[in-house]
Design a protein around this motif. Structure first.
Motif, PDB file in Angstrom:
ATOM      1  N   LEU A  30      -1.906   3.848  15.208  1.00  0.00           N
ATOM      2  CA  LEU A  30      -0.889   4.386  14.313  1.00  0.00           C
ATOM      3  C   LEU A  30      -1.291   5.815  13.959  1.00  0.00           C
ATOM      4  O   LEU A  30      -2.475   6.163  13.986  1.00  0.00           O
ATOM      5  CB  LEU A  30      -0.805   3.546  13.032  1.00  0.00           C
ATOM      6  CG  LEU A  30      -0.248   2.129  13.154  1.00  0.00           C
ATOM      7  CD1 LEU A  30      -0.399   1.393  11.827  1.00  0.00           C
ATOM      8  CD2 LEU A  30       1.211   2.166  13.564  1.00  0.00           C
ATOM      9  N   PRO A  31      -0.339   6.662  13.617  1.00  0.00           N
ATOM     10  CA  PRO A  31      -0.707   8.018  13.201  1.00  0.00           C
ATOM     11  C   PRO A  31      -1.516   7.993  11.908  1.00  0.00           C
ATOM     12  O   PRO A  31      -1.289   7.164  11.032  1.00  0.00           O
ATOM     13  CB  PRO A  31       0.646   8.709  13.005  1.00  0.00           C
ATOM     14  CG  PRO A  31       1.632   7.603  12.834  1.00  0.00           C
ATOM     15  CD  PRO A  31       1.123   6.460  13.640  1.00  0.00           C
ATOM     16  N   VAL A  32      -2.472   8.919  11.824  1.00  0.00           N
ATOM     17  CA  VAL A  32      -3.373   8.984  10.671  1.00  0.00           C
ATOM     18  C   VAL A  32      -2.856  10.023   9.683  1.00  0.00           C
ATOM     19  O   VAL A  32      -2.477  11.134  10.073  1.00  0.00           O
ATOM     20  CB  VAL A  32      -4.801   9.324  11.126  1.00  0.00           C
ATOM     21  CG1 VAL A  32      -5.724   9.551   9.924  1.00  0.00           C
ATOM     22  CG2 VAL A  32      -5.344   8.202  12.010  1.00  0.00           C
ATOM     23  N   ILE A  84     -11.583   2.712  17.558  1.00  0.00           N
ATOM     24  CA  ILE A  84     -11.817   2.243  16.188  1.00  0.00           C
ATOM     25  C   ILE A  84     -10.522   2.330  15.392  1.00  0.00           C
ATOM     26  O   ILE A  84     -10.160   1.403  14.660  1.00  0.00           O
ATOM     27  CB  ILE A  84     -12.935   3.072  15.525  1.00  0.00           C
ATOM     28  CG1 ILE A  84     -14.259   2.874  16.270  1.00  0.00           C
ATOM     29  CG2 ILE A  84     -13.078   2.687  14.058  1.00  0.00           C
ATOM     30  CD1 ILE A  84     -15.392   3.735  15.738  1.00  0.00           C
ATOM     31  N   VAL A  85      -9.808   3.446  15.544  1.00  0.00           N
ATOM     32  CA  VAL A  85      -8.544   3.612  14.817  1.00  0.00           C
ATOM     33  C   VAL A  85      -7.528   2.562  15.266  1.00  0.00           C
ATOM     34  O   VAL A  85      -6.806   1.974  14.442  1.00  0.00           O
ATOM     35  CB  VAL A  85      -7.999   5.030  15.025  1.00  0.00           C
ATOM     36  CG1 VAL A  85      -6.646   5.189  14.341  1.00  0.00           C
ATOM     37  CG2 VAL A  85      -8.982   6.066  14.478  1.00  0.00           C
ATOM     38  N   ALA A  86      -7.488   2.295  16.569  1.00  0.00           N
ATOM     39  CA  ALA A  86      -6.552   1.281  17.080  1.00  0.00           C
ATOM     40  C   ALA A  86      -6.910  -0.098  16.548  1.00  0.00           C
ATOM     41  O   ALA A  86      -6.026  -0.887  16.187  1.00  0.00           O
ATOM     42  CB  ALA A  86      -6.570   1.290  18.604  1.00  0.00           C
ATOM     43  N   SER A  87      -8.209  -0.409  16.496  1.00  0.00           N
ATOM     44  CA  SER A  87      -8.630  -1.707  15.959  1.00  0.00           C
ATOM     45  C   SER A  87      -8.299  -1.821  14.481  1.00  0.00           C
ATOM     46  O   SER A  87      -7.885  -2.879  14.006  1.00  0.00           O
ATOM     47  CB  SER A  87     -10.126  -1.914  16.181  1.00  0.00           C
ATOM     48  OG  SER A  87     -10.553  -3.126  15.603  1.00  0.00           O
ATOM     49  N   LEU A  95      -5.189  -3.541   2.213  1.00  0.00           N
ATOM     50  CA  LEU A  95      -3.848  -3.102   2.610  1.00  0.00           C
ATOM     51  C   LEU A  95      -3.548  -1.718   2.045  1.00  0.00           C
ATOM     52  O   LEU A  95      -2.918  -0.884   2.717  1.00  0.00           O
ATOM     53  CB  LEU A  95      -2.801  -4.110   2.143  1.00  0.00           C
ATOM     54  CG  LEU A  95      -2.863  -5.494   2.806  1.00  0.00           C
ATOM     55  CD1 LEU A  95      -1.867  -6.444   2.138  1.00  0.00           C
ATOM     56  CD2 LEU A  95      -2.598  -5.408   4.309  1.00  0.00           C
ATOM     57  N   LEU A  96      -3.999  -1.450   0.809  1.00  0.00           N
ATOM     58  CA  LEU A  96      -3.793  -0.133   0.231  1.00  0.00           C
ATOM     59  C   LEU A  96      -4.567   0.930   1.018  1.00  0.00           C
ATOM     60  O   LEU A  96      -4.029   2.003   1.333  1.00  0.00           O
ATOM     61  CB  LEU A  96      -4.219  -0.129  -1.240  1.00  0.00           C
ATOM     62  CG  LEU A  96      -4.012   1.191  -1.998  1.00  0.00           C
ATOM     63  CD1 LEU A  96      -3.592   0.929  -3.430  1.00  0.00           C
ATOM     64  CD2 LEU A  96      -5.279   2.059  -1.988  1.00  0.00           C
ATOM     65  N   PHE A  97      -5.831   0.650   1.338  1.00  0.00           N
ATOM     66  CA  PHE A  97      -6.622   1.614   2.103  1.00  0.00           C
ATOM     67  C   PHE A  97      -5.988   1.887   3.461  1.00  0.00           C
ATOM     68  O   PHE A  97      -5.881   3.043   3.894  1.00  0.00           O
ATOM     69  CB  PHE A  97      -8.051   1.093   2.274  1.00  0.00           C
ATOM     70  CG  PHE A  97      -9.036   1.660   1.294  1.00  0.00           C
ATOM     71  CD1 PHE A  97     -10.022   2.532   1.709  1.00  0.00           C
ATOM     72  CD2 PHE A  97      -8.980   1.329  -0.050  1.00  0.00           C
ATOM     73  CE1 PHE A  97     -10.936   3.071   0.809  1.00  0.00           C
ATOM     74  CE2 PHE A  97      -9.883   1.856  -0.968  1.00  0.00           C
ATOM     75  CZ  PHE A  97     -10.863   2.727  -0.536  1.00  0.00           C
ATOM     76  N   ALA A  98      -5.568   0.814   4.147  1.00  0.00           N
ATOM     77  CA  ALA A  98      -4.969   0.994   5.471  1.00  0.00           C
ATOM     78  C   ALA A  98      -3.651   1.751   5.370  1.00  0.00           C
ATOM     79  O   ALA A  98      -3.370   2.642   6.181  1.00  0.00           O
ATOM     80  CB  ALA A  98      -4.757  -0.364   6.142  1.00  0.00           C
ATOM     81  N   GLY A  99      -2.823   1.412   4.378  1.00  0.00           N
ATOM     82  CA  GLY A  99      -1.549   2.096   4.216  1.00  0.00           C
ATOM     83  C   GLY A  99      -1.717   3.560   3.863  1.00  0.00           C
ATOM     84  O   GLY A  99      -0.911   4.404   4.274  1.00  0.00           O
TER      85      GLY A  99
END
Length: 556
Positions: free
Chosen positions: A40-42, A156-159, A187-191
């Motif tokens: 996903l885009p960072v 790592i980003v994809a995982s 979920l907050l950190f990932a979002g």
């Protein structure tokens, strides 16, 4: 099913919320499809990162780890799910806490290699690493790692995206409490880390959970509703981390939630100070030990770096002599009595939220006492989880500095994390004058032995003494014993049937006099950390005609 087992199940399950029952059924019948590890885009960082609270290192070699005071090698693919290794140790292996531990930069090559091993050796949805709780902690630790190294490996980003997608479908609604909180944090950190519609959905899920769970789990006085000082510290760090993330990725987290996090952190800081000893560490009530949560001093320093201001919401009732004082966390149920050379922490709390008392011990009306800065009277602590005999023994009333009746527990603990019939405190009374400050409380946990049976205990703190009185109210003829568990550094000398000299490691002496009751010096165990179980002494006082009175005194 026999009557005993039916009773345990009934008095445990009847407190569950419908969402927990639905969550358990859903987990049995539905397994979500494994999402693909697509990138996903960072999101761009727009704020300044404040240094996290550091933990003690756990990685001591490229494939060597020390968790829970248990050192093991994890060098093969099979290690990630080795059935011969305790599950909690394996969970710690999958957390990747060392990525954000003290001195992590020096172990950067080890960390990079370990992540690559995990990516190739433990694919989704393998257990235990893809269970929601270790997934939640790993997501946060990997994002902290990426922020530290700057340019991450695309794999790592994809995982991370895959793990966040998986977690969003596997939220622990069947457990709620601190597990649900950890899920929401991840979920907050990932979002916040990613951007785009899918990242917004992760953030939305996190905010929906947190806007409900923050005011439910953190009580008005700032204490965590599971009534475990250790979990209070864990949740406080979670709140501070989320506040840090909200300010790092400005605009990702809503201003309303950011304000809630800031205000909640302030209340939790104030409450934590009431639950710590003069040595700076937490009291051992319910599932508590040192070495799992961040040190309270480190959390206070972290909060200060974030600009969080502690707010004290305790009820204070000092006597006219300002050297004596009492403070009560009225919602949480912990009280603190202070004298010039002594601090007592008193448990007048329920075991936790009725629908999730998994970290509860049968420790109602227990207390801990520090004198001259050293712990003197203690609870037994926590050395392990699981279903073994040590876990069962450490949750029992007899492992705590309180009263057992007929050899039974004040709350009906069973299995590793279950409570059936539980004690409820009542009739709390605070007192204070120019000579002493006190607190008294009863609980009804022994009513299963006789309908009107109750334990009432009072503590009265004076400048150089603490008196503890115990009463068994109601039906006569029950055997009751008050345990006063001593810290292992204390040497106990019994001089006669009623008198003991307690020698502290500092060289100070405390006298213990049994004014009512019959005392013996017995043995016991003390678990200051997971994986450490030490022998110690316990002064056991048999109540006579349902009464005992014990005085501890010291000279400045």
């Amino acid at each position: 099913m026999n009557a005993r087992k039916f009773s345990l199940y009934w008095h445990t399950l009847r407190h569950l919320r419908p969402v927990q029952l639905w969550g358990r059924l859903h987990r049995l019948l539905v397994r979500p499809a494994v999402p693909a590890p697509e990138r996903l885009p960072v999101r761009s960082v727009t704020g300044a990162l404040v240094a996290w609270a550091e933990r003690r290192p756990s990685m001591i070699g490229p494939s060597r780890f020390r968790f829970l005071n248990d050192e093991r090698t994890a060098a093969s693919p099979e290690t990630w799910a080795d059935p011969a290794v305790p599950l909690l140790w394996l969970y710690n292996l999958h957390y990747f806490d060392d990525l954000a531990a003290s001195g992590a930069t020096a172990r950067g090559a080890w960390h990079a290699a370990l992540i690559q091993r995990w990516l190739s050796e433990h694919p989704a949805p393998a257990k235990p690493g893809w269970d929601p709780y270790p997934t939640s902690l790993r997501i946060v630790n990997w994002i902290k790692y990426i922020l530290a190294v700057g340019v991450p490996d695309p794999a790592i980003v994809a995982s991370l995206a895959q793990q966040a997608r998986w977690l969003s479908k596997d939220v622990e609604w069947h457990l709620l409490a601190n597990h649900l909180f950890a899920n929401a944090k991840a979920l907050l950190f990932a979002g916040a880390f990613f951007e785009g519609p899918e990242a917004d959905r992760l953030l939305g899920a996190a905010e929906r959970i947190l806007t409900v769970q923050l005011p439910e789990q953190v009580l008005p006085d700032g204490g965590h509703f599971e009534r475990s000082p250790m979990y209070h510290a864990i949740i406080l760090e979670d709140v501070l981390d989320m506040l840090n993330a909200a300010r790092l990725w400005r605009g990702a987290v809503s201003p309303r939630l950011e304000r809630m996090l800031d205000e909640t952190a302030g209340r939790m800081l104030g409450a934590m100070a009431r639950m710590c000893h003069p040595d700076g560490e937490i009291g051992f009530f319910n599932d508590s030990a040192t070495g799992i949560a961040a040190n309270p001093g480190d959390l206070a320093a972290y909060a200060a770096r974030l600009g969080v201001v502690a707010s004290d919401h305790s009820q204070v009732w000092p006597g006219p002599d300002v050297k004596l004082g009492g403070a009560l966390l009225a919602d949480t149920g912990y009280a603190r009595l202070t004298a010039p050379a002594a601090v007592a922490i008193v448990d007048v709390a329920p075991v936790g939220p009725d629908y999730q008392p998994g970290h509860a011990h049968a420790d109602t009306l227990s207390f801990e006492l520090s004198v001259f800065g050293s712990r003197l009277i203690v609870n037994g602590g926590t050395s392990c989880y699981g279903l073994g005999p040590d876990r069962a023994a450490e949750r029992r009333t007899s492992a705590h500095s309180t009263v057992s009746v007929d050899g039974q527990d004040s709350s009906e603990i069973w299995s590793g994390f279950r409570v059936a019939r539980r004690a409820y405190p009542r009739d709390l009374v605070l007192s204070g004058n120019s000579e002493e400050v006190g607190i008294a409380c009863s609980h009804d946990g022994y009513r299963r032995l006789a309908r009107d049976l109750a334990h009432r205990r009072s503590w009265r703190m004076r400048a150089q003494a603490l008196t503890i009185e115990d009463r068994i109210l109601g039906e006569a003829g029950h055997s009751a014993v008050a345990q006063f568990k001593l810290h292992p550094d204390v040497t106990a000398i019994q001089t006669d049937a009623r008198n003991f000299v307690l020698q502290l490691a500092t060289g100070h002496e405390v006298r213990l006099i049994v004014h009512e009751g019959a005392a013996v010096l017995a043995g016991g165990h003390y678990a200051p950390e997971f994986g450490r179980r030490l022998e110690t002494d316990c002064i056991a006082v048999q109540l006579v005609e349902g009464r005992s009175r014990v005085e501890l005194s010291w000279q400045a």
